[in-house]
Structures are given as C-alpha cells and as structure tokens.
Scaffold this active site. Sequence first.
Site, mmCIF file in Angstrom:
data_model
loop_
_atom_site.group_PDB
_atom_site.id
_atom_site.type_symbol
_atom_site.label_atom_id
_atom_site.label_comp_id
_atom_site.label_asym_id
_atom_site.label_seq_id
_atom_site.Cartn_x
_atom_site.Cartn_y
_atom_site.Cartn_z
ATOM 1 N N ASP A 10 12.916 7.542 8.858
ATOM 2 C CA ASP A 10 11.813 7.710 9.808
ATOM 3 C C ASP A 10 11.806 6.565 10.807
ATOM 4 O O ASP A 10 11.068 6.607 11.785
ATOM 5 C CB ASP A 10 10.474 7.776 9.066
ATOM 6 C CG ASP A 10 9.335 8.161 9.991
ATOM 7 O OD1 ASP A 10 9.501 9.137 10.756
ATOM 8 O OD2 ASP A 10 8.293 7.493 9.976
ATOM 9 N N GLY A 48 0.795 -1.224 0.000
ATOM 10 C CA GLY A 48 0.000 0.000 0.000
ATOM 11 C C GLY A 48 0.825 1.270 0.000
ATOM 12 O O GLY A 48 0.478 2.241 -0.683
ATOM 13 N N ILE A 49 1.918 1.293 0.749
ATOM 14 C CA ILE A 49 2.764 2.496 0.776
ATOM 15 C C ILE A 49 3.340 2.748 -0.612
ATOM 16 O O ILE A 49 3.334 3.888 -1.105
ATOM 17 C CB ILE A 49 3.890 2.358 1.814
ATOM 18 C CG1 ILE A 49 3.311 2.273 3.230
ATOM 19 C CG2 ILE A 49 4.861 3.538 1.712
ATOM 20 C CD1 ILE A 49 4.338 1.918 4.286
ATOM 21 N N ASN A 102 3.393 8.216 10.311
ATOM 22 C CA ASN A 102 1.982 8.137 10.670
ATOM 23 C C ASN A 102 1.890 8.503 12.152
ATOM 24 O O ASN A 102 2.366 7.768 13.011
ATOM 25 C CB ASN A 102 1.459 6.725 10.433
ATOM 26 C CG ASN A 102 0.072 6.520 10.968
ATOM 27 O OD1 ASN A 102 -0.855 7.197 10.555
ATOM 28 N ND2 ASN A 102 -0.071 5.601 11.898
ATOM 29 N N ARG A 151 11.060 -0.319 8.329
ATOM 30 C CA ARG A 151 11.552 -0.717 9.643
ATOM 31 C C ARG A 151 13.056 -0.500 9.692
ATOM 32 O O ARG A 151 13.757 -0.711 8.704
ATOM 33 C CB ARG A 151 11.222 -2.191 9.924
ATOM 34 C CG ARG A 151 9.747 -2.455 10.199
ATOM 35 C CD ARG A 151 9.318 -1.828 11.530
ATOM 36 N NE ARG A 151 7.948 -2.152 11.886
ATOM 37 C CZ ARG A 151 6.893 -1.396 11.582
ATOM 38 N NH1 ARG A 151 7.061 -0.284 10.867
ATOM 39 N NH2 ARG A 151 5.686 -1.737 11.986
ATOM 40 N N HIS A 190 9.867 8.242 13.793
ATOM 41 C CA HIS A 190 8.807 7.296 13.422
ATOM 42 C C HIS A 190 7.446 7.998 13.404
ATOM 43 O O HIS A 190 6.488 7.568 14.056
ATOM 44 C CB HIS A 190 8.777 6.110 14.393
ATOM 45 C CG HIS A 190 8.228 4.863 13.761
ATOM 46 N ND1 HIS A 190 8.662 3.602 14.075
ATOM 47 C CD2 HIS A 190 7.267 4.686 12.816
ATOM 48 C CE1 HIS A 190 7.996 2.691 13.380
ATOM 49 N NE2 HIS A 190 7.132 3.326 12.605
ATOM 50 N N GLU A 226 15.769 1.586 17.919
ATOM 51 C CA GLU A 226 14.711 2.598 17.961
ATOM 52 C C GLU A 226 14.049 2.575 19.329
ATOM 53 O O GLU A 226 13.643 1.495 19.771
ATOM 54 C CB GLU A 226 13.678 2.318 16.866
ATOM 55 C CG GLU A 226 12.639 3.416 16.718
ATOM 56 C CD GLU A 226 11.696 3.208 15.551
ATOM 57 O OE1 GLU A 226 10.472 3.144 15.782
ATOM 58 O OE2 GLU A 226 12.193 3.099 14.404
ATOM 59 N N VAL A 239 11.079 4.272 5.350
ATOM 60 C CA VAL A 239 9.826 4.482 6.083
ATOM 61 C C VAL A 239 9.213 3.140 6.458
ATOM 62 O O VAL A 239 8.019 3.052 6.749
ATOM 63 C CB VAL A 239 8.820 5.316 5.258
ATOM 64 C CG1 VAL A 239 9.301 6.749 5.114
ATOM 65 C CG2 VAL A 239 8.563 4.680 3.883
#
Length: 307
Positions: free
Chosen positions: A244, A139-140, A271, A220, A268, A249, A218
């Site tokens: 991102d 989807g991205i 979204n 992982r 991150h 992390e 964007v």
Amino acid sequence: MTTQPAPKIALAPEPAPEWLAEAIVEGGGQLSPLAECDAIVWADPRDPAGLAAALAAAPQARWVQLPFAGIENFVDQLDDARLWTCGKGVYAEPVAEMALALGVAGLRGVPQYARADGWSEPQGRNLLGGRVTILGGGGIAESLIRLLQPFGCHITVVRSTVQHMDGVDVVLEADRYADALPGADLVVLALPLTPETTGIIGRGELEMMEGHAWLVNVARGGHVVTDELVEALRDGVIGGAALDVTDPEPLPTGHPLWSLPNCVITPHVGNTPEMARPLLGERVRTNVRRFAAGEELIGPIDLQAGY
C-alpha cells in the site's frame, strides 16, 4: 468557581479543512491567528517548510498536533520547547483492515486470478491456522491482532519494547526481527520509518522468508529496498508482495513492480480521506479538550525515538 479561558488554537496552513476547525471548536478551543495562539493544529502532512514558517510566527505555541502517524517529514522541526503529538493510532483500524485484505488476497492467489484471461488451475494457501509475523507493535499491530483472532493464527510481533500483548504468541526485540521471518506465511510491516528501520527488508531478509510467503507493507515504502524486492519477486524468492506504500511514492508509471504477477499495489489507501476525517476530527477534539484541562494528550511524539 472560576473557569479557564478557552485555549487559542491556530489551524494551519490556510485554507484549512472546515471539519478540523469544527473539531477544534467542539473540543473547547478558540480559533486563533498564529501570532496569538497557544497551540497549532497542522493539517498538511507534506509541508515541512510551511510548518517551520508557522512555528516562527507562533513562538509562544506550547503544543503542535500533526495529522499523520508518520512524522518523517517533520523530524527536523521537532524540539523540546513544545509538546508534539501526531496521529499515531488514529488510523489503526482501517489500515489493519487493509493489511488483512491484502494478506488474504495474496495467500489465496487473488492477484494471479485477477490478471488471468482464462480459467486457471487452483492455487493458494489458507491464512486459517497460519503463521503471521508483524514488524511493529503499535496501534495498527494491535488492531490487526484482534482481526486475526478468528483465523487461529500463530502470531509473532517484533517491537522496540518487549511486553505482553493479548493474542500474541511471541514478542521479540527489534534487533531480532530476522528471527521472525523464517516460517511465517505472512509478514506485515506496520512500524515507524526511522533511520534504523529504513531498508529493513532487502534481498537477504526476503531470502529468509518462506517461498510461499507474502510480504504486506502498510507502513512506509522506505522500509523495503525496492530494487531488491523486484529481483526477489522475479526470481520467485517469496510468494509475493502487497504494497500500500512504495519507494518511490507515487510509484511511477512503467515501474517494474506494476507488471509483476505476484505483486499487488494499492495507492496508499489503507486510510482514505473519507475514513480519516471522522478519526482525525475525534483525535483533535479530544486533544483540544485535554489541553484545555491540563491533561495528558493522546499520541505524544517521543523525540528520542523519532515517532
């Protein structure tokens, strides 16, 4: 005419967001304790132990909805006894927007300008008419491809299943991802984290990229070998990296990536919670409605693929 009873949906863990409870009810579900539920909407993306306990308390649950597209925290919980869905595709639009913003900023020299303490020499390249490689075909990627159309880019997508994609010039099999790195002005990581994709970008892959190219992640942090990225950025192997997501992390204070002028780090936020609420709420609403009607759910997890 008989009507089906409302499915009993448990929302966990507690305390759960009220907006998710509202989405369940608006989808036609009945909020229920775990011991009585037909399905579980799980709201915490970082609590696999909590989910394991919830599953033990709800052995009759036939469906589990996870909140994020990334399910690496829950792989050990997946089983054939239930239908599993996740947030794949839910956050595609805002994350694709972030990828585009980071890519344009990097190519146009915005990070260096932002760090400057005086007037500097011009630098940067156009994305207009450029070449973009996207690792991942979900989807991205689909949203980013649509956003890239006005730029007139040559777009290559690397994905597990080769098929036609509107707006894409070349689609390559996953094992040919290295072939898509040379020549690209922008390389975007937008693929699931699996054992096969962990560390997919290391020093060797970075050296295949163009000297001016920017890497945008964007997906992982585990897709990139962090120490090798640090070395490559210091050596000027690529133009820069916009991340991102990072590994580790959150990225610790004082980590070398923070001080590199050709590196941009955002926490991150492709979204944000404010962006996520209406998007995840709509997915839960829709899937509860489909579950009640016995229809196919959106975002099913492929147990073999792990995403």
